[in-house]
Design an enzyme around this catalytic site. Structure first.
Site: not given
Length: 602
Positions: A33, A56, A82, A201, A250, A292, A506, A510
């Site tokens: 993202a 990061e 996928e 979905y 962070v 996460s 998926t 993101s």
């Protein structure tokens, strides 16, 4: 920001946003993202790359899109993604990123050509009794009753599905069907997960139901997704002058919430044991990845089990601190408070010689050393107590693989029950023990399993305590909007930010949050591609209905007289031609089935 469809706005170049040359961007997290947001800031927002900083916690980018080699352990893939045709934001992004292998091509070009030349499909989706074909014949096995249950969920309002579990809206009969077996193992749904997400979905992938049983609707990258997606993006961003600050956790984001506006004022972090931060001016934009799915992942090795790490979780702790500032910042505890319901475990098996690949070839019916599609997606051992699935993608899956090695990804949904061969829970097993259970499920003779697991493979198990956190039952407000109301300089990114109609877990989700956030905060004058609208297309709905019935036509009561009545009053029109063409009603009277070559559907 607005949504668009078609190619009018897709091909248009937006003009440079006013004041962008004075703005800077700070992005929390270096997952898909954040990296996508940085690219959209540069490409569509025309922000200079040297004004973008990505913070990061880890020592490399990519987040959950990983594919890492630990020389002392073996190759590691925590999970795979996928992919399909209609990931509109993802492919919009990848058309910009240059391929690292093909000069003059984009990552999208490379991916498109690969899947044209080597289309994906499975020859054996489900096994039982130690590697034997389970005889599902790629059918759904849905009764009239269970078909109606799916229709009920599709037609229900979002509010009706809020805070409900899947097993509260589907019967035990449905949960015993091939459809649910395919669905839960492909998407990692559990019976206690969100009925709302199940509904999303169904809407999102209605166009893919035809290729769902044999997975011909799926597409895969050439290598693992770190090397195929992340490295090209990372290389591009470095070339554009973007700064990556790794090993930087962070810890907090401060806000000023006054006078009807909400402004991010400071980002605080820890780096190498020292605290630091940056005060944000009126020209600073903040993009914060919250939550996460791979937080607190732990790797074992061939002789060591992975651990369940349920202590401090920096990504979740950050969101909890932020959420205390405003009700509009979401409720992270909804997703992160029950590890027993959000965990599962995967394992990366690297075979060391040709003994194990011979068993893979027997099930896949393809040579795993061919460089082409092997299993065509996951193979599920239906009678596995762990509900184990495994897949072999195109090899080599890592550029560093030896020609004699095959990399296999294995995962199980039930990690806390004893196995069929290894009488231990998967979460307590070493890599070697997981390999033994996998070999058993593939049909390796029991007398050969110990030696083959010990000398024929090297396996790294990975426990992920939050991997399906986003599937927990939820309601409106549990996830914050990508750009909360009245925000002037910050946005939320990733799987726990709320965007319209799309579904999580998926890559597309993101990237969509990245596009929506950058377009809103910079006022980019280009439409964000809407979620593919197959759920509103009568042709796809008719096709899906036919597929859900395993192509069994609707039985018309009343026999010949009723057919004559239908021909006269109903079938001799456009709607009648549609239901005939898509197999719901047999051709009667003067109607004939048309090939529908002008339709862009399967």
């Amino acid at each position: 920001m607005h949504y668009s469809s078609g190619n009018y706005e897709a091909f248009a170049r937006p003009r440079k946003p006013e004041g962008v040359d004075e703005k800077s961007a700070w992005l929390v997290g270096a997952g898909l993202a954040s990296m996508a947001a940085a690219i959209f800031l540069i490409r569509d927002g025309q922000m200079s790359g040297d004004r973008i900083t990505i913070l990061e916690e880890l020592t490399l980018p990519g987040g959950a899109l990983d594919g890492i080699k630990y020389p002392e352990k073996g190759f590691v893939i925590r999970g795979g993604r996928e992919l399909e045709d209609h990931m509109e934001c993802l492919w919009d992004l990848m058309r910009t990123v240059p391929s690292l292998e093909i000069e003059g091509a984009s990552v999208l070009d490379e991916f498109y050509w690969l899947n044209k030349d080597d289309p994906n499909f499975s020859k054996r989706r489900v096994t039982e009794k130690q590697g034997q074909d389970a005889g599902t014949d790629f059918t759904f096995g849905l009764s009239e009753k269970t078909q109606k249950e799916i229709v009920h969920v599709v037609l229900a309002s979002r509010e009706d599905m809020e805070n409900k579990r899947i097993d509260e809206v589907f019967s035990a009969e449905f949960l015993a069907t091939n459809f649910w077996l395919y669905w839960r193992t492909m998407f990692a749904f559990e019976e206690w997960h969100s009925a709302l997400e199940m509904k999303l979905y169904l809407h999102r992938f209605v166009h893919q139901l035809g290729g769902f049983p044999d997975m011909s609707s799926l597409k895969f990258t050439k290598y693992n997704q770190y090397e195929s997606f992340v490295l090209p993006m990372y290389t591009y961003l470095l070339e554009q002058g973007v700064t990556f600050e790794f090993s930087t956790t962070v810890t907090d984001v401060q806000f000023d919430i006054t006078d009807g506006t909400t402004r991010a004022t400071r980002i605080e972090w820890e780096r190498k044991g020292e605290r630091g931060g940056i005060d944000l001016s009126d020209n600073d934009l903040a993009f914060v990845t919250i939550g996460s799915l791979t937080e607190n992942s732990d790797d074992g090795d061939h002789q060591t089990a992975a651990r369940i790490l349920d202590g401090p979780a920096p990504a979740w702790d950050l969101w909890k601190r932020i959420a205390r500032r405003s009700p509009s910042f979401g409720r992270p505890e909804v997703f992160s408070s029950d590890i027993d319901k959000t965990k599962w475990e995967s394992a990366t098996v690297t075979t060391l010689d040709e003994r194990i690949p011979a068993y893979i070839e027997k099930i896949a019916e393809r040579d795993p050393f061919s460089g082409k599609v092997v299993t065509g997606g996951i193979v599920t051992a239906r009678d596995s107590p762990w509900l184990m699935s495994w897949t072999v993608n195109r090899q080599p899956h890592f550029k560093a693989q030896k020609p004699t090695e095959i990399v296999v990804w294995v995962y199980s949904l039930f990690v806390d029950v004893p196995g069929a061969y290894v009488k231990k829970a998967m979460q307590d097993c070493t890599g070697e023990e997981i390999t033994q259970e996998w070999l058993y499920q593939m049909g390796v003779p029991e007398a050969d399993i110990p030696e083959l697991a010990a000398t024929g493979a090297k396996t790294v198990p990975v426990m992920m305590p939050y991997v399906t956190a986003f599937f927990m039952p939820r309601q409106a407000g549990d996830r914050p909007a990508v750009v909360p109301e009245n925000s002037v300089n910050f946005a939320f990114l990733g799987q726990f930010a709320e965007t319209t109609r799309d579904c999580i877990f998926t890559t597309e989700y993101s990237v969509r949050t990245a596009m929506e956030s950058t377009y809103q905060l910079l006022g980019i004058e280009r439409g964000v591609p809407e979620v593919f609208n197959s759920t509103y297309d009568l042709r796809f709905l008719l096709h899906a209905t036919n597929i859900l019935r395993d192509k069994e036509p609707v039985k018309v009561p009343g026999g010949h007289l009723t057919e004559k009545h239908l021909v006269h009053h109903f079938l001799n029109n456009e709607l009648g031609q549609l239901v005939t063409d898509f197999g719901l009603i047999p051709a009667v009277g003067d109607l004939r089935v048309n090939p529908r070559n002008d339709d862009a559907i399967p």
